[in-house]
Scaffold this motif. Structure first.
Motif, mmCIF file in Angstrom:
data_model
loop_
_atom_site.group_PDB
_atom_site.id
_atom_site.type_symbol
_atom_site.label_atom_id
_atom_site.label_comp_id
_atom_site.label_asym_id
_atom_site.label_seq_id
_atom_site.Cartn_x
_atom_site.Cartn_y
_atom_site.Cartn_z
ATOM 1 N N CYS A 1 -9.130 30.574 -34.618
ATOM 2 C CA CYS A 1 -10.412 31.067 -34.107
ATOM 3 C C CYS A 1 -10.960 32.213 -34.958
ATOM 4 O O CYS A 1 -11.995 32.786 -34.633
ATOM 5 C CB CYS A 1 -10.262 31.533 -32.657
ATOM 6 N N GLY A 2 -10.229 32.572 -36.024
ATOM 7 C CA GLY A 2 -10.717 33.615 -36.917
ATOM 8 C C GLY A 2 -10.108 34.979 -36.701
ATOM 9 O O GLY A 2 -10.542 35.961 -37.314
ATOM 10 N N LEU B 1 -13.070 37.511 -29.593
ATOM 11 C CA LEU B 1 -11.648 37.537 -29.905
ATOM 12 C C LEU B 1 -10.906 38.554 -29.049
ATOM 13 O O LEU B 1 -9.740 38.345 -28.690
ATOM 14 C CB LEU B 1 -11.442 37.833 -31.391
ATOM 15 N N GLN B 2 -11.573 39.646 -28.689
ATOM 16 C CA GLN B 2 -10.966 40.607 -27.774
ATOM 17 C C GLN B 2 -10.684 39.950 -26.428
ATOM 18 O O GLN B 2 -9.636 40.182 -25.808
ATOM 19 C CB GLN B 2 -11.875 41.817 -27.587
ATOM 20 N N GLN B 3 -11.614 39.100 -25.986
ATOM 21 C CA GLN B 3 -11.437 38.393 -24.713
ATOM 22 C C GLN B 3 -10.233 37.465 -24.784
ATOM 23 O O GLN B 3 -9.433 37.380 -23.844
ATOM 24 C CB GLN B 3 -12.694 37.596 -24.377
ATOM 25 N N LEU B 4 -10.091 36.764 -25.913
ATOM 26 C CA LEU B 4 -8.953 35.865 -26.068
ATOM 27 C C LEU B 4 -7.650 36.644 -26.178
ATOM 28 O O LEU B 4 -6.625 36.239 -25.621
ATOM 29 C CB LEU B 4 -9.143 34.988 -27.305
ATOM 30 N N ARG B 5 -7.676 37.765 -26.869
ATOM 31 C CA ARG B 5 -6.457 38.559 -27.048
ATOM 32 C C ARG B 5 -5.882 39.022 -25.716
ATOM 33 O O ARG B 5 -4.689 39.137 -25.544
ATOM 34 C CB ARG B 5 -6.744 39.777 -27.926
ATOM 35 N N ASN C 1 -4.665 21.552 -30.797
ATOM 36 C CA ASN C 1 -3.928 20.380 -31.268
ATOM 37 C C ASN C 1 -4.652 19.081 -30.959
ATOM 38 O O ASN C 1 -4.519 18.089 -31.665
ATOM 39 C CB ASN C 1 -2.533 20.344 -30.632
ATOM 40 N N GLY C 2 -5.496 19.112 -29.888
ATOM 41 C CA GLY C 2 -6.179 17.896 -29.501
ATOM 42 C C GLY C 2 -7.467 17.654 -30.251
ATOM 43 O O GLY C 2 -7.831 16.504 -30.514
ATOM 44 N N THR C 3 -8.180 18.737 -30.631
ATOM 45 C CA THR C 3 -9.506 18.557 -31.227
ATOM 46 C C THR C 3 -9.657 19.254 -32.573
ATOM 47 O O THR C 3 -10.518 18.882 -33.370
ATOM 48 C CB THR C 3 -10.595 19.097 -30.299
ATOM 49 N N GLY C 4 -8.863 20.302 -32.805
ATOM 50 C CA GLY C 4 -9.039 21.073 -34.031
ATOM 51 C C GLY C 4 -10.245 21.970 -33.993
ATOM 52 O O GLY C 4 -10.553 22.658 -34.940
ATOM 53 N N GLU C 5 -10.998 21.973 -32.892
ATOM 54 C CA GLU C 5 -12.190 22.794 -32.763
ATOM 55 C C GLU C 5 -12.079 23.604 -31.489
ATOM 56 O O GLU C 5 -11.681 23.104 -30.448
ATOM 57 C CB GLU C 5 -13.449 21.916 -32.666
#
Length: 208
Positions: A159-160, A174-178, A198-202
């Motif tokens: 996700c960068g 990204l803070q939200q994901l962290r 793993n399912g979509t790569g996106e």
């Protein structure tokens, strides 16, 4: 007869223990001997590759956990690579997951994708991982003192995100994901996020 296959390979930062098959009480002695042999020296970075480990029982989970504190007191870390959902569930149930840094491999990114060089730290091991659940480092940005906290965070290079950046240096998404997350919430989010990759790569950052 043990249904677990155990082998040892040389990694860039230390030994890599590769597990395959099903781990139960019949494999504890074998696994314990291998672990002791690998941490009896000056090992500071131990990697356990669980990509092909289909299942694990409580006794084996405890055996894996016993090696982690030995490495930890030397200032190092034990990395569990690509564990499958049944293995994660057992480690979580036996409350041993927090002893590891968990990393997940995903398909390689395009060669022409721009990527800033990242120095290796105790939280980073092999360069082929994309999603990591790790103990959240203490810092001014998270309101904790120096050292690691009891909370966990998810770092996703897909996700960068960059594990070398502080929490306040990444985007709001990204803070939200962290996070941070408790261990159980972090495990659940890590599993969902990794499955989508793993399912979509996106995947859009923060959508877990």
């Amino acid at each position: 007869m043990s249904l677990l296959e155990v082998s040892v390979e040389a990694g860039d930062l230390g030994p890599v223990i590769v597990l395959a098959g099903d781990a139960d009480s019949s494999s504890v002695t074998q696994l314990n001997e291998v672990l002791i042999a690998q941490v009896s020296g000056r090992t500071r970075h131990l990697t356990i590759d669980a990509t092909n480990l289909r299942s694990i029982d409580p006794a084996t989970a405890q055996t894996l956990m016993l090696a982690a504190p030995i490495v930890m007191v030397r200032g190092g870390s034990t990395v569990l690579v690509n564990p499958q959902e049944p293995v994660l569930k057992m480690l979580n149930r036996t409350r041993t997951t927090e002893m590891f840094t968990i990393q997940s491999r995903t398909p390689a990114r395009p060669a022409n994708e721009r990527r800033r060089p990242v120095p290796m730290t105790d939280h980073e091991q092999e360069p082929d991982w994309s999603v990591t659940l790790r103990r959240q480092p203490g810092s001014l940005s998270t309101g904790h003192a120096e050292g690691d906290t009891s909370m966990f965070e998810i770092i996703c290079r897909g996700c960068g995100d960059d594990p070398a950046l502080d929490h306040r240096e990444v985007s709001a998404e990204l803070q939200q994901l962290r996070g941070p997350y408790t261990l159980s919430d972090g495990m659940a989010t890590f599993t969902r996020h990794n499955e989508v990759h793993n399912g979509t790569g996106e995947m859009q950052p923060g959508r877990n």
